[in-house]
Design an enzyme around this catalytic site. Structure first.
Site, PDB file in Angstrom:
ATOM      1  N   LYS A   1       0.832  -1.208   0.000  1.00 38.67           N
ATOM      2  CA  LYS A   1       0.000   0.000   0.000  1.00 38.67           C
ATOM      3  C   LYS A   1       0.869   1.262   0.000  1.00 38.67           C
ATOM      4  CE  LYS A   1      -4.169  -1.992   2.068  1.00 38.67           C
ATOM      5  NZ  LYS A   1      -5.032  -1.686   0.912  1.00 38.67           N
TER       6      LYS A   1
ATOM      7  N   LYS B   1      -4.565 -13.338  -7.645  1.00 41.53           N
ATOM      8  CA  LYS B   1      -5.395 -14.148  -6.770  1.00 41.53           C
ATOM      9  C   LYS B   1      -6.853 -13.710  -6.846  1.00 41.53           C
ATOM     10  CE  LYS B   1      -5.590 -15.659  -1.927  1.00 41.53           C
ATOM     11  NZ  LYS B   1      -4.978 -15.488  -0.584  1.00 41.53           N
TER      12      LYS B   1
ATOM     13  N   LYS C   1     -12.119 -10.328  -3.559  1.00 43.75           N
ATOM     14  CA  LYS C   1     -13.308  -9.471  -3.550  1.00 43.75           C
ATOM     15  C   LYS C   1     -12.964  -8.038  -3.928  1.00 43.75           C
ATOM     16  CE  LYS C   1     -12.695  -9.876   1.408  1.00 43.75           C
ATOM     17  NZ  LYS C   1     -12.671 -11.164   2.054  1.00 43.75           N
TER      18      LYS C   1
END
Length: 330
Positions: A111, A193, A196
């Site tokens: 991040k 991967k 969501k």
């Protein structure tokens, strides 16, 4: 019986990757281990959440745990916040974690590298809380995907550090990585991967997806021009991902058997077989899910789970605080 512990962070709907990589194995592990499966709602709030959506996701997560086959009579299922010792030991573990260790943790590093702003202190220190989650229960094994082994390694380091400093406090856990289905990839981009957080809804099959929608996602999955069903994650990542899904939903069927069945047949036939198996499993899970949310099983499972987990966690927290010198002896 050896103890196994893991949790899922329900910041969104649970998907097929969660089921194959974690939930289905939790069900199998009930026959081998003393299973502790918790819903990691403290970890959810390291990034901002909509309260109503979070509460809905938490309820769905518990219902899906149960619908997928976790049995409250054989497993201990609980909300992380229902066992207050998690947060308290989390702070103690944070005080024993070095800054360099937290700086190396993948999620925060990624991040930061992306230039994301307003990252929280909770996001930075959550690996210490995760270590506390595991060490509270003297877990022997922690089931993880290959990309999550870093967290277990930090937990092992912290357990050994505190054992060396204060005497034998914690069991040093081992990561438990399933051989098949440990990392299910996105259907739209098999180099990533299944998640969501995918930009496209096409790459992720949710456990509560409409069956027609789920079938369409499988039939639209990215493949290649090789025109053969062959397991080669490097050269044929899309086909190999679909093979992993089919294998995992077919009692870990050998890849060689799948290759033999579809030898000389087109990708359309293969995708239909995968879609059939996916929809068959989703239908079973969703039927059971509807029964659970209409009854009182969620409340009963979480109440009994929290009671059982709290007894173990509170005793461990008390032991740690005495060893560290934080409690006054009368």
């Amino acid at each position: 019986m050896k103890r196994m512990l893991s949790g899922i962070k329900p910041t969104g709907q649970l998907h097929l990757g969660n089921y194959i990589g974690a939930l289905s194995h939790f069900v199998e592990y009930q026959d081998e281990y003393d299973v502790y499966a918790f819903i990691a709602n403290l970890h959810c709030i390291t990034v901002p959440q909509d309260p109503e959506e979070l509460q809905r996701n938490l309820r769905d997560c518990v219902a899906l745990y149960l619908a997928c086959g976790l049995d409250p009579e054989r497993s201990t299922i609980f909300l992380q916040t229902d066992v207050r010792a998690h947060a308290q030991l989390g702070y103690i573990m944070c005080c024993h974690t070095y800054l360099g260790e937290l700086n190396r943790m993948t999620q925060f590093k990624d991040k930061m590298a992306k230039g994301e702003k307003n990252l929280s202190g909770g996001l930075y220190t959550y690996p210490s809380l995760m270590a506390a989650d595991i060490l509270l229960y003297d877990a022997d094994y922690v089931p993880v995907g290959e990309d999550q082994k870093q967290h277990v390694e930090l937990t092992r380091d912290l357990a050994e550090r505190m054992n060396n400093r204060y005497g034998k406090l914690f069991t040093v856990p081992e990561p438990l990585v399933p051989k098949v289905g440990a990392r299910i990839m996105s259907l739209s981009d098999p180099t990533k991967k299944m998640s969501k957080s995918d930009n496209s809804d096409k790459g992720c099959i949710y456990l509560l997806d409409d069956l027609k929608k789920a079938r369409k996602k499988v039939m639209s999955a990215v493949t290649d021009n090789e025109a053969r069903v062959h397991f080669d994650p490097e050269l044929q990542p899309g086909i190999s991902n679909l093979m992993q899904i089919l294998s995992s939903l077919s009692s870990n069927r050998p890849m060689g058997d799948i290759e033999a069945e579809f030898e000389g047949r087109g990708y359309g036939d293969f995708k239909r077989a995968v879609a059939d198996k996916v929809c068959e499993r989703l239908d079973m899970i969703q039927t059971r899910y509807r029964e659970i949310v209409e009854g009182d099983m969620i409340r009963k499972a979480l109440t009994s789970g929290a009671e059982k987990a709290s007894k173990i966690a509170d005793a461990k927290l008390d032991e740690v605080q005495k060893a560290v010198g934080m409690e006054i002896k009368y």
